[in-house]
Scaffold this motif. Structure first.
Motif, short mmCIF file in Angstrom:
data_model
loop_
_atom_site.label_atom_id
_atom_site.label_comp_id
_atom_site.label_asym_id
_atom_site.label_seq_id
_atom_site.Cartn_x
_atom_site.Cartn_y
_atom_site.Cartn_z
N LEU A 112 0.82 -1.20 0.00
CA LEU A 112 0.00 0.00 0.00
C LEU A 112 0.87 1.26 0.00
N ALA A 113 1.97 1.23 0.74
CA ALA A 113 2.89 2.36 0.75
C ALA A 113 3.49 2.58 -0.63
N ARG A 114 3.78 1.48 -1.34
CA ARG A 114 4.34 1.60 -2.70
C ARG A 114 3.31 2.20 -3.66
N LEU A 115 2.06 1.79 -3.52
CA LEU A 115 1.03 2.27 -4.43
C LEU A 115 0.59 3.70 -4.14
N GLY A 116 0.67 4.11 -2.88
CA GLY A 116 0.23 5.45 -2.52
C GLY A 116 -1.26 5.50 -2.24
N PRO A 117 -1.76 6.67 -1.82
CA PRO A 117 -3.17 6.78 -1.41
C PRO A 117 -4.16 6.53 -2.53
N GLY A 118 -3.73 6.58 -3.78
CA GLY A 118 -4.64 6.31 -4.88
C GLY A 118 -5.21 4.91 -4.85
N ALA A 119 -4.52 4.00 -4.17
CA ALA A 119 -5.00 2.62 -4.10
C ALA A 119 -6.32 2.53 -3.35
N LEU A 120 -6.61 3.51 -2.51
CA LEU A 120 -7.86 3.49 -1.73
C LEU A 120 -8.91 4.42 -2.31
#
Length: 491
Positions: free
Chosen positions: A336-344
């Motif tokens: 999730l840290a790699r993907l950033g807040p866009g993942a949510l």
């Protein structure tokens, strides 16, 4: 529920109340409650107050005044009270006069004070109040290091502990009991300050306060939140939790997460991952599915990430695509840290993140923030209160867990916690409630597990102890955590 307020909120409420009361009324209320607690402790320790040796460590200001007035009350009941003035020129005049009138002894020589401190039956710590910052001043530091035989009672907050944050920036005087006035202070509930406070007792003095920004659940709060099946329940009505955990490198994470989930109140546990064979062998009641979360079937919540390794990314994406609550832990947080807040982005169902301080720093960095230094990562959350909910505390208040032991810093304990919290999510609890109840039970289980108090525990033992502490909390059989319970004498 214990509700805590910041120092500025307490000061404002005190000022408002003092404007309506005769001068000195508020201090007399606080001192009276403090004296009652001290008398109770002395009676428990020695059988009576009369003849007990009491030392008052009095700093400047109102905190020292509270301690001096309480010392005067104990002296009137026959205790041999000695006040040690750590700021002789700035001691509270009214409190000092009251103590002398009750035939209390006053000393300013610190050598004499230290000798009395070491052999006292009870010590009142009135050195620094809730406005203090940093560690103890040089003249007070020796009391933090000195040997003692009696009970130390802190006045509102242990001296050297930051009342707002719980930080201990230098020497601090560890208390066995803390008597706080009007409301709990965040620093009494948040470590490391909480570990210095001992048993915390609240004395009401009539303050009118806004909703609290920091709260800690107690047994009754947890018992009210525990899911209980009814006559019409089946496993789907109780909730099904999906667990995507484990890998070839970390198969044990799957077993521990499933162990926690099975004991969390949901009706069934579905497992997806590479450790299916091991999971079924240990827990034959588990429903096992080939592939990832997308093909697992009906669930009411997902737990993703414990020991997930390289497969955590796919499992996370599939779980987040489902319109159910998702708990993200361990390797799922790394992804999730790699993907950033866009993942949510676009998710309407709750997403519960369970990072330790290092994972939290990576998440903040991934969101474009500053992860900070390790000391900054360990700082407690701010106690600023969000909008009120009308329940006596703010809906988004910081929740602090009062249970647990440092022995929980052991491999696999977080996997058990993740499974437990995920099961509570599936059973219908909100994300904040699921997290708070899981942490509470998890901490109690660790304490329950140790055959000898303070002994090491393993994650498997913690999972196995969950049914016992669940039942104890539900039936009221379990004692409140000793370090936070009023009337105790320490940890």
């Amino acid at each position: 529920m214990r509700c805590a307020h910041r120092v500025d909120q307490v000061r404002a409420a005190e000022a408002e109340l003092m404007a309506r009361l005769p001068e000195g009324t508020l201090m007399r209320r606080a001192a009276a409650g403090l004296a009652v607690t001290c008398a109770r402790l002395l009676t428990r320790r020695r059988g009576r107050v009369y003849g007990s040796r009491v030392v008052v460590l009095a700093g400047s200001g109102d905190n020292g005044g509270d301690a001096l007035y309480a010392g005067a009350e104990l002296a009137r009941r026959g205790a041999r009270v000695t006040a040690v003035l750590l700021a002789p020129g700035r001691a509270h005049g009214g409190g000092l006069t009251a103590l002398r009138a009750a035939h209390g002894r006053v000393v300013v020589e610190q050598e004499i004070g230290l000798a009395d401190f070491s052999c006292a039956d009870l010590v009142l710590d009135g050195i620094v109040g809730i406005g203090g910052r940093g560690g103890l001043r040089p003249e007070a530091e020796p009391y933090a290091r000195a040997a003692r035989t009696g009970v130390v009672v802190a006045v509102d907050v242990p001296s050297g502990v930051d009342a707002d944050t719980g930080e201990v920036a230098g020497a601090a005087l560890r208390a066995d009991v803390t008597v706080c006035f009007g409301t709990y202070k965040p620093g009494l509930l948040i470590d490391p300050g909480a570990s210095y406070a001992g048993a915390v007792q609240l004395v009401g003095i009539g303050l009118e306060l806004p909703p609290a920004g920091v709260v800690a659940l107690q047994h009754a709060d947890v018992a009210a939140l525990l899911p209980v099946p009814g006559a019409e329940s089946d496993k789907y009505r109780r909730g099904v939790v999906g667990v995507a955990a484990g890998s070839a490198r970390y198969p044990g994470a799957a077993l521990l997460a499933v162990a926690g989930a099975l004991r969390g109140g949901a009706g069934a546990v579905r497992y997806v991952g590479t450790a299916a064979e091991e999971v079924v062998r240990c827990f034959p009641e588990t429903l096992v599915t080939e592939g990832g979360p997308a093909g697992a079937g009906r669930v009411q919540a997902w737990v993703v990430g414990p020991g997930g390794g390289e497969g955590a990314g796919r499992a996370l994406a599939e779980a987040l695509a489902a319109d159910v609550p998702v708990l993200v832990d361990a390797d799922g947080l790394t992804e999730l840290a790699r993907l950033g807040p866009g993942a949510l982005a676009g998710r309407t169902a709750p997403t519960l993140l369970t990072p330790h301080t290092g994972e939290a720093a990576r998440l903040l960095a991934g969101a474009g923030g500053d992860g900070g230094t390790r000391s900054e990562q360990a700082r407690p959350p701010a106690a600023d209160p969000p909008p009120a909910s009308g329940r006596g505390y703010a809906q988004g208040a910081v929740r602090v867990n009062p249970t647990g032991t440092a022995w929980l810093a052991t491999a696999g304990s977080g996997d058990v916690l993740a499974g437990l919290a995920g099961s509570l999510l599936a059973a219908g609890l909100s994300a904040p409630d699921a997290a708070a109840v899981a942490a509470y039970l998890h901490g109690l289980a660790a304490r329950h597990t140790a055959a000898v108090p303070g002994a090491p525990v393993t994650a498997s033992e913690v999972a196995a102890a969950l049914p016992a502490v669940w039942n104890d909390v539900r039936t009221g059989a379990a004692p409140e955590p000793r370090s936070r319970r009023a009337g105790g004498t320490g940890r």
